[in-house]
Design a protein around this motif. Sequence first.
Motif, PDB file in Angstrom:
ATOM      1  N   PRO A 120       0.834  -1.203   0.000  1.00  0.00           N
ATOM      2  CA  PRO A 120       0.000   0.000   0.000  1.00  0.00           C
ATOM      3  C   PRO A 120       0.873   1.259   0.000  1.00  0.00           C
ATOM      4  O   PRO A 120       2.016   1.232   0.470  1.00  0.00           O
ATOM      5  CB  PRO A 120      -0.783  -0.112   1.310  1.00  0.00           C
ATOM      6  CG  PRO A 120      -0.713  -1.554   1.692  1.00  0.00           C
ATOM      7  CD  PRO A 120       0.577  -2.072   1.142  1.00  0.00           C
ATOM      8  N   ALA A 121       0.312   2.333  -0.501  1.00  0.00           N
ATOM      9  CA  ALA A 121       1.034   3.607  -0.550  1.00  0.00           C
ATOM     10  C   ALA A 121       1.469   4.008   0.855  1.00  0.00           C
ATOM     11  O   ALA A 121       0.834   3.654   1.857  1.00  0.00           O
ATOM     12  CB  ALA A 121       0.148   4.685  -1.150  1.00  0.00           C
ATOM     13  N   MET A 122       2.552   4.752   0.923  1.00  0.00           N
ATOM     14  CA  MET A 122       3.051   5.237   2.209  1.00  0.00           C
ATOM     15  C   MET A 122       2.081   6.271   2.777  1.00  0.00           C
ATOM     16  O   MET A 122       1.528   7.079   2.030  1.00  0.00           O
ATOM     17  CB  MET A 122       4.430   5.867   2.030  1.00  0.00           C
ATOM     18  CG  MET A 122       5.498   4.879   1.630  1.00  0.00           C
ATOM     19  SD  MET A 122       7.098   5.640   1.291  1.00  0.00           S
ATOM     20  CE  MET A 122       7.453   6.425   2.846  1.00  0.00           C
ATOM     21  N   ALA A 123       1.906   6.260   4.084  1.00  0.00           N
ATOM     22  CA  ALA A 123       1.031   7.230   4.743  1.00  0.00           C
ATOM     23  C   ALA A 123       1.507   8.641   4.404  1.00  0.00           C
ATOM     24  O   ALA A 123       2.684   8.961   4.576  1.00  0.00           O
ATOM     25  CB  ALA A 123       1.031   7.009   6.244  1.00  0.00           C
ATOM     26  N   GLY A 124       0.611   9.457   3.927  1.00  0.00           N
ATOM     27  CA  GLY A 124       0.934  10.844   3.594  1.00  0.00           C
ATOM     28  C   GLY A 124       1.662  11.012   2.278  1.00  0.00           C
ATOM     29  O   GLY A 124       1.973  12.131   1.879  1.00  0.00           O
ATOM     30  N   GLN A 125       1.970   9.908   1.596  1.00  0.00           N
ATOM     31  CA  GLN A 125       2.674   9.969   0.312  1.00  0.00           C
ATOM     32  C   GLN A 125       2.057   8.985  -0.678  1.00  0.00           C
ATOM     33  O   GLN A 125       2.708   8.027  -1.107  1.00  0.00           O
ATOM     34  CB  GLN A 125       4.162   9.674   0.498  1.00  0.00           C
ATOM     35  CG  GLN A 125       4.874  10.681   1.367  1.00  0.00           C
ATOM     36  CD  GLN A 125       6.367  10.396   1.407  1.00  0.00           C
ATOM     37  OE1 GLN A 125       6.917   9.643   0.633  1.00  0.00           O
ATOM     38  NE2 GLN A 125       7.033  11.037   2.354  1.00  0.00           N
ATOM     39  N   PRO A 126       0.802   9.227  -1.073  1.00  0.00           N
ATOM     40  CA  PRO A 126       0.136   8.273  -1.971  1.00  0.00           C
ATOM     41  C   PRO A 126       0.789   8.173  -3.340  1.00  0.00           C
ATOM     42  O   PRO A 126       0.543   7.225  -4.072  1.00  0.00           O
ATOM     43  CB  PRO A 126      -1.287   8.833  -2.076  1.00  0.00           C
ATOM     44  CG  PRO A 126      -1.156  10.274  -1.733  1.00  0.00           C
ATOM     45  CD  PRO A 126      -0.032  10.368  -0.744  1.00  0.00           C
ATOM     46  N   GLU A 127       1.652   9.128  -3.681  1.00  0.00           N
ATOM     47  CA  GLU A 127       2.314   9.096  -4.983  1.00  0.00           C
ATOM     48  C   GLU A 127       3.543   8.201  -4.999  1.00  0.00           C
ATOM     49  O   GLU A 127       4.185   8.017  -6.036  1.00  0.00           O
ATOM     50  CB  GLU A 127       2.702  10.519  -5.423  1.00  0.00           C
ATOM     51  CG  GLU A 127       3.878  11.128  -4.685  1.00  0.00           C
ATOM     52  CD  GLU A 127       3.590  11.655  -3.274  1.00  0.00           C
ATOM     53  OE1 GLU A 127       4.521  12.172  -2.645  1.00  0.00           O
ATOM     54  OE2 GLU A 127       2.443  11.558  -2.796  1.00  0.00           O
ATOM     55  N   VAL A 128       3.886   7.598  -3.850  1.00  0.00           N
ATOM     56  CA  VAL A 128       5.062   6.729  -3.773  1.00  0.00           C
ATOM     57  C   VAL A 128       4.619   5.273  -3.847  1.00  0.00           C
ATOM     58  O   VAL A 128       3.812   4.809  -3.053  1.00  0.00           O
ATOM     59  CB  VAL A 128       5.865   6.985  -2.475  1.00  0.00           C
ATOM     60  CG1 VAL A 128       7.021   5.996  -2.359  1.00  0.00           C
ATOM     61  CG2 VAL A 128       6.381   8.419  -2.451  1.00  0.00           C
ATOM     62  N   ARG A 129       5.159   4.569  -4.830  1.00  0.00           N
ATOM     63  CA  ARG A 129       4.887   3.140  -5.003  1.00  0.00           C
ATOM     64  C   ARG A 129       5.994   2.360  -4.299  1.00  0.00           C
ATOM     65  O   ARG A 129       7.183   2.662  -4.451  1.00  0.00           O
ATOM     66  CB  ARG A 129       4.856   2.790  -6.486  1.00  0.00           C
ATOM     67  CG  ARG A 129       4.647   1.313  -6.748  1.00  0.00           C
ATOM     68  CD  ARG A 129       4.503   1.015  -8.200  1.00  0.00           C
ATOM     69  NE  ARG A 129       5.756   1.289  -8.895  1.00  0.00           N
ATOM     70  CZ  ARG A 129       5.985   0.966 -10.152  1.00  0.00           C
ATOM     71  NH1 ARG A 129       5.044   0.397 -10.866  1.00  0.00           N
ATOM     72  NH2 ARG A 129       7.141   1.233 -10.706  1.00  0.00           N
ATOM     73  N   VAL A 130       5.598   1.354  -3.531  1.00  0.00           N
ATOM     74  CA  VAL A 130       6.562   0.538  -2.791  1.00  0.00           C
ATOM     75  C   VAL A 130       6.452  -0.909  -3.284  1.00  0.00           C
ATOM     76  O   VAL A 130       5.376  -1.482  -3.300  1.00  0.00           O
ATOM     77  CB  VAL A 130       6.308   0.586  -1.268  1.00  0.00           C
ATOM     78  CG1 VAL A 130       7.354  -0.221  -0.519  1.00  0.00           C
ATOM     79  CG2 VAL A 130       6.255   2.027  -0.769  1.00  0.00           C
ATOM     80  N   VAL A 131       7.580  -1.454  -3.680  1.00  0.00           N
ATOM     81  CA  VAL A 131       7.646  -2.843  -4.123  1.00  0.00           C
ATOM     82  C   VAL A 131       8.553  -3.592  -3.153  1.00  0.00           C
ATOM     83  O   VAL A 131       9.674  -3.157  -2.876  1.00  0.00           O
ATOM     84  CB  VAL A 131       8.205  -2.960  -5.557  1.00  0.00           C
ATOM     85  CG1 VAL A 131       8.331  -4.417  -5.966  1.00  0.00           C
ATOM     86  CG2 VAL A 131       7.336  -2.197  -6.532  1.00  0.00           C
ATOM     87  N   GLU A 132       8.040  -4.699  -2.616  1.00  0.00           N
ATOM     88  CA  GLU A 132       8.819  -5.523  -1.705  1.00  0.00           C
ATOM     89  C   GLU A 132       9.299  -6.767  -2.441  1.00  0.00           C
ATOM     90  O   GLU A 132       8.529  -7.434  -3.131  1.00  0.00           O
ATOM     91  CB  GLU A 132       7.966  -5.926  -0.502  1.00  0.00           C
ATOM     92  CG  GLU A 132       8.730  -6.723   0.544  1.00  0.00           C
ATOM     93  CD  GLU A 132       7.900  -6.948   1.777  1.00  0.00           C
ATOM     94  OE1 GLU A 132       7.996  -6.123   2.714  1.00  0.00           O
ATOM     95  OE2 GLU A 132       7.152  -7.949   1.806  1.00  0.00           O
ATOM     96  N   LEU A 133      10.590  -7.054  -2.287  1.00  0.00           N
ATOM     97  CA  LEU A 133      11.202  -8.216  -2.916  1.00  0.00           C
ATOM     98  C   LEU A 133      11.718  -9.149  -1.835  1.00  0.00           C
ATOM     99  O   LEU A 133      12.381  -8.702  -0.889  1.00  0.00           O
ATOM    100  CB  LEU A 133      12.372  -7.793  -3.807  1.00  0.00           C
ATOM    101  CG  LEU A 133      12.053  -6.756  -4.881  1.00  0.00           C
ATOM    102  CD1 LEU A 133      13.341  -6.280  -5.542  1.00  0.00           C
ATOM    103  CD2 LEU A 133      11.088  -7.310  -5.899  1.00  0.00           C
TER     104      LEU A 133
END
Length: 162
Positions: A120-133
């Motif tokens: 899910p997007a970072m709190a307060g930063q919905p424009e940041v995509r996070v990919v977990e590997l």
Amino acid sequence: MRTIRTLDELREQIGKEVAISPWVRVDQQRIDLFAQATGDHQWIHVDQERASQESAFGTTIAHGYLTLSLLPDLMSQAVTLPPSEMSINYGLNKVRFPAPVPQGSMLRARIKLKDMRWLPAMAGQPEVRVVELIWESSIECDGMSKPACVAETISRRYDRIQ
């Protein structure tokens, strides 16, 4: 060196061995520097004379955590991933040290992508995509039947959605 150009291409590698690193030597100087950095001066690592006489290994051995700490460098020498604004080591799920690493040994990593997921997007930063590997890595010691280290590591990549 394996080059992965896109996250879609990376996703296709889930469950597969992605790369094998080049060999790297773990000499006594590296072991001594690690002992100095961590404060772990146990004789099996740093006292060559005593280790040659009293250790079951006949020589000093690398710290398990030294072996583990080589993973980021071994991975960077084995695989190039798509550019990212930021990538971090997030943690470990499991680590084992099945075999010792005698000083002077050559090590390499076999790297497998176990899983990849978008968070899910970072709190307060919905424009940041996070990919977990999630990576499964096995560090081999030349001439040994068992791996020196087997680790499941987690990394996260952060990118702004354009």
